[in-house]
Design a protein around this motif. Structure first.
Motif, PDB file in Angstrom:
ATOM      1  N   GLU A   1       8.818 -20.327   3.236  1.00  0.00           N
ATOM      2  CA  GLU A   1       8.889 -19.369   4.326  1.00  0.00           C
ATOM      3  C   GLU A   1       9.114 -17.922   3.928  1.00  0.00           C
ATOM      4  O   GLU A   1       9.145 -17.034   4.800  1.00  0.00           O
TER       5      GLU A   1
ATOM      6  N   THR B   1       4.209 -15.477   3.988  1.00  0.00           N
ATOM      7  CA  THR B   1       3.979 -15.832   5.396  1.00  0.00           C
ATOM      8  C   THR B   1       3.743 -14.651   6.331  1.00  0.00           C
ATOM      9  O   THR B   1       3.299 -14.847   7.467  1.00  0.00           O
TER      10      THR B   1
ATOM     11  N   LEU C   1       0.693 -13.915   9.030  1.00  0.00           N
ATOM     12  CA  LEU C   1       0.225 -14.953   9.950  1.00  0.00           C
ATOM     13  C   LEU C   1      -0.483 -14.387  11.177  1.00  0.00           C
ATOM     14  O   LEU C   1      -1.442 -14.977  11.671  1.00  0.00           O
TER      15      LEU C   1
ATOM     16  N   LEU D   1       8.758 -20.164  11.119  1.00  0.00           N
ATOM     17  CA  LEU D   1       7.619 -19.415  11.652  1.00  0.00           C
ATOM     18  C   LEU D   1       7.677 -19.324  13.176  1.00  0.00           C
ATOM     19  O   LEU D   1       7.311 -18.294  13.762  1.00  0.00           O
TER      20      LEU D   1
ATOM     21  N   ARG E   1      10.020 -16.456  13.999  1.00  0.00           N
ATOM     22  CA  ARG E   1       9.539 -15.124  13.628  1.00  0.00           C
ATOM     23  C   ARG E   1       8.269 -14.730  14.374  1.00  0.00           C
ATOM     24  O   ARG E   1       8.017 -13.557  14.610  1.00  0.00           O
TER      25      ARG E   1
END
Length: 255
Positions: free
Chosen positions: A75, A80, A83, A109, A112
């Protein structure tokens, strides 16, 4: 199978903002490194491992026009943070983009990028994903191909590498247990991180990586997740064994 190295740098990339380090000032294109990621294609499959903050730039440079899935190693932001930039693929392909990761990473994810995972009252311009949990010791089918997760340790944080046929990609590794090493048997091409010459608390040093490559005995090995402290690309390459190569941005290899 074709592997395109989208980025080969560490979390800050090279050059580092504001740095006067000689490597950061290098005019050699091989010394300029975006955040680490690879694009893998085989048969009609197109998969990226990790999408960091340089993802949009990497997709434009590589001219990737089709993306079937993203496999996440862990992560951390340099793996990441891009995305949101899957939007063009989602809109063009008119379907959710599959993402594969450890459950902990999927939950991270969702916090966030909550708008991406929103089911009700979705913003119409938001990208959308289909999530798949990756578990250690459980391979998963992608089309007709089995993908095997390789669990490694990153200073106490679990990280997944991946084996696809005769190709293995591992980044952000500090250690690995014997049972996971067994999954690398008879691999032809191994990619592994090598941050710098000096030991580091959460990453392989150059010597760590070379020792690991010697243990695994792949036909070829490529080093990635490289910091400016490793040195100039051409000088380091001259000191490596004949079957070990420093990867660099936009390098394409065939397996």
């Amino acid at each position: 199978m074709q592997v395109y190295f989208l980025g080969t740098g560490t979390s800050q990339g090279i050059p580092i903002i504001g740095s006067n380090h000689p490597v950061c000032k290098s005019t050699d294109s091989k010394d300029k490194r975006l955040r680490v990621s690879v694009w893998i294609t085989w048969n009609d499959n197109s998969v990226v491992i990790d999408c960091g903050p340089d993802f949009r730039q990497q997709m434009l440079t590589s001219e990737c026009s089709k993306l079937d899935a993203i496999l996440f190693s862990h992560e951390h932001s340099d793996h990441t943070a891009g995305l949101d930039d899957i939007r063009p693929f989602v809109f063009k392909q008119k379907k959710d983009l599959p993402i594969y990761a450890h459950q902990r990473v999927l939950e991270n994810l969702k916090k966030r990028f909550d708008y991406i995972f929103e089911v009700e009252n979705r913003y119409p311009g938001a990208p959308s994903v289909q999530t798949f949990e990756v578990k250690n010791n459980e391979s998963f089918l992608f089309g007709e191909t089995s993908i095997f997760p390789i669990e490694v340790d990153h200073a106490g944080l679990q990280v997944f590498g991946y084996r696809i046929q005769d190709f293995v990609y591992i980044t952000d590794m500090k250690s690995i247990v014997a049972s996971e090493i067994e999954k690398l048997k008879d691999v032809k091409v191994l990619v592994v991180n090598a941050l710098r010459e000096e030991p580091h608390h959460s990453h392989f040093s150059l010597q760590d990586a070379l020792d690991f490559i010697h243990l695994i005995q792949p036909e070829r090995a490529y080093l990635t997740h490289i910091s400016h402290m490793l040195g100039f690309h051409e000088e380091v390459q001259q000191r490596l064994p004949e079957n070990v190569f420093l990867a660099y941005d936009n390098l394409i290899i065939t397996i």
